[in-house]
Design a protein around this motif. Structure first.
Motif, PDB file in Angstrom:
ATOM      1  N   ASN A  32       6.557   6.944 -20.682  1.00 32.30           N
ATOM      2  CA  ASN A  32       6.497   5.588 -21.250  1.00 32.30           C
ATOM      3  C   ASN A  32       7.439   5.421 -22.435  1.00 32.30           C
ATOM      4  O   ASN A  32       8.021   4.345 -22.623  1.00 32.30           O
ATOM      5  CB  ASN A  32       5.059   5.269 -21.664  1.00 32.30           C
ATOM      6  N   ARG A 104       4.412  -3.086 -15.707  1.00 29.42           N
ATOM      7  CA  ARG A 104       5.140  -2.710 -14.487  1.00 29.42           C
ATOM      8  C   ARG A 104       4.210  -2.154 -13.420  1.00 29.42           C
ATOM      9  O   ARG A 104       4.285  -2.524 -12.239  1.00 29.42           O
ATOM     10  CB  ARG A 104       6.225  -1.684 -14.806  1.00 29.42           C
ATOM     11  N   GLU A 105       3.316  -1.232 -13.820  1.00 32.61           N
ATOM     12  CA  GLU A 105       2.386  -0.658 -12.843  1.00 32.61           C
ATOM     13  C   GLU A 105       1.423  -1.702 -12.300  1.00 32.61           C
ATOM     14  O   GLU A 105       1.032  -1.645 -11.126  1.00 32.61           O
ATOM     15  CB  GLU A 105       1.597   0.494 -13.477  1.00 32.61           C
ATOM     16  N   HIS A 109       1.214  -2.817  -8.434  1.00 33.66           N
ATOM     17  CA  HIS A 109      -0.083  -2.348  -7.910  1.00 33.66           C
ATOM     18  C   HIS A 109      -0.101  -0.834  -7.652  1.00 33.66           C
ATOM     19  O   HIS A 109      -0.538  -0.372  -6.593  1.00 33.66           O
ATOM     20  CB  HIS A 109      -0.426  -3.099  -6.614  1.00 33.66           C
ATOM     21  N   VAL A 110       0.376  -0.072  -8.626  1.00 33.47           N
ATOM     22  CA  VAL A 110       0.405   1.384  -8.452  1.00 33.47           C
ATOM     23  C   VAL A 110      -0.595   2.099  -9.373  1.00 33.47           C
ATOM     24  O   VAL A 110      -0.621   3.331  -9.391  1.00 33.47           O
ATOM     25  CB  VAL A 110       1.825   1.947  -8.689  1.00 33.47           C
ATOM     26  N   ILE A 111      -1.405   1.335 -10.103  1.00 29.81           N
ATOM     27  CA  ILE A 111      -2.398   1.971 -10.979  1.00 29.81           C
ATOM     28  C   ILE A 111      -3.335   2.886 -10.180  1.00 29.81           C
ATOM     29  O   ILE A 111      -3.647   3.999 -10.630  1.00 29.81           O
ATOM     30  CB  ILE A 111      -3.217   0.911 -11.741  1.00 29.81           C
ATOM     31  N   TYR A 114      -2.043   6.437  -9.907  1.00 30.31           N
ATOM     32  CA  TYR A 114      -2.219   7.272 -11.089  1.00 30.31           C
ATOM     33  C   TYR A 114      -3.627   7.850 -11.125  1.00 30.31           C
ATOM     34  O   TYR A 114      -3.820   9.033 -11.401  1.00 30.31           O
ATOM     35  CB  TYR A 114      -1.984   6.446 -12.363  1.00 30.31           C
ATOM     36  N   LYS A 128       0.145   5.205 -23.286  1.00 27.49           N
ATOM     37  CA  LYS A 128       0.953   3.987 -23.382  1.00 27.49           C
ATOM     38  C   LYS A 128       1.016   3.469 -24.815  1.00 27.49           C
ATOM     39  O   LYS A 128       2.096   3.095 -25.313  1.00 27.49           O
ATOM     40  CB  LYS A 128       0.388   2.912 -22.443  1.00 27.49           C
ATOM     41  N   PHE A 286      -6.948  -1.690 -17.344  1.00 24.42           N
ATOM     42  CA  PHE A 286      -6.347  -0.731 -16.418  1.00 24.42           C
ATOM     43  C   PHE A 286      -7.405  -0.101 -15.500  1.00 24.42           C
ATOM     44  O   PHE A 286      -7.105   0.240 -14.356  1.00 24.42           O
ATOM     45  CB  PHE A 286      -5.601   0.359 -17.198  1.00 24.42           C
TER      46      PHE A 286
END
Length: 292
Positions: A32, A104-105, A109-111, A114, A128, A286
């Motif tokens: 980050n 961005r995540e 839709h990539v949370i 992670y 972050k 998140f």
């Protein structure tokens, strides 16, 4: 007859080193922080952060050049006032880079990816916030350090006092970085579209400062200077300036500050509350995105 066949496709147990939670959090933090300055991304992503960093350095370099030539050391910019004087540059940096870190995540839709790994929800948020705060701190601490080193080279009198002022200003830079970074990330996290995020972040910083300045001017017209000082609690830059003036012994850079050490303690408590509330809001935001 049976024609079944067993194939050995080479699956093996992982027997290497397991780095653990600290390694994951450190990796997220570095990722980050690099993103905040466009590192590891196309050249156009680096233009804005490095351009703003250069603009932040110009007044410090100019001030050092002036005192080196004229020997009028009183013209050296006060360390603690640097952030307040250049708040519009800081606001633009936060407006452009907070969405890069916070949204961005969410936008792609990539949370959930992670969280499919052993990444704690709180670790994700702290990485972050730590990266954003470090980026803002670097933006502030570098020109303040240039002022201090330039002053030493120019042989300013009472260098011991300048060291104390410099160290106090670095503490102020930390408070600025945490408060401004926390507010910027919260706003950006609720605006997945980057354009909206940029507009929302800069609007909150600039409108709050302008609105408070108008109220302070009205209060001073009524000779109510105490009220004018307390109104500074409602603008992020003025809020941290109150901490610097009342707890760190700095000269005021904002229009007015409330009197007494108690005002500094109230402002510090409010700064702590803002950061803690931002962590809680980002955690919830998140976590909810990770379940979708």
């Amino acid at each position: 007859m049976s024609t079944s066949t067993i194939h050995d496709i080479g699956y093996r147990h992982y027997e290497g080193r397991r780095n653990g939670r600290a390694y994951v959090m450190r990796s997220l933090y570095i990722h980050n922080l690099r993103a905040a300055f466009g590192l590891g991304r196309p050249a156009r992503a680096k233009v804005m952060p490095f351009l703003l960093a250069a603009i932040m350095l110009l007044p410090a370099a100019g001030s050092v050049a002036v005192i080196a030539v004229t020997k009028e050391f009183e013209n050296l910019i006060k360390y603690s006032s640097y952030a307040v004087n250049l708040q519009i540059i800081l606001a633009i940096f936060l407006a452009t880079q907070a969405p890069v870190i916070a949204s961005r995540e969410l936008r792609f839709h990539v949370i959930p990816l992670y969280y499919s790994r052993p990444v704690g929800h709180l670790d994700f948020v702290l990485a972050k916030l730590g990266a954003m705060a470090t980026a803002v701190f670097a933006l502030l601490a570098l020109p303040v350090t240039v002022l201090y080193v330039g002053g030493l080279i120019a042989k300013v009198p009472n260098s011991g006092d300048h060291l104390v002022d410099y160290l106090a200003a670095l503490v102020g830079c930390v408070v600025f970085a945490l408060v401004l970074g926390a507010i910027g990330l919260v706003i950006a996290a609720f605006t997945p579209r980057r354009g909206f995020g940029v507009a929302a972040v800069i609007a909150v910083y600039m409108l709050s400062t302008t609105f408070v300045a108008i109220l302070q001017a009205l209060a001073e017209e009524q000779t109510n200077f105490t009220l004018s000082g307390w109104l500074g609690l409602f603008a992020p830059f003025n809020l941290v300036d109150i901490v610097q003036v009342r707890l760190l012994g700095a000269e005021k850079a904002s229009v007015a500050v409330p009197p007494g050490t108690s005002a500094g303690l109230v402002a510090l408590a409010l700064c702590t509350g803002i950061v803690a509330l931002a962590i809680a809001v980002l955690y919830r935001r998140f976590r909810k995105a990770g379940l979708s």
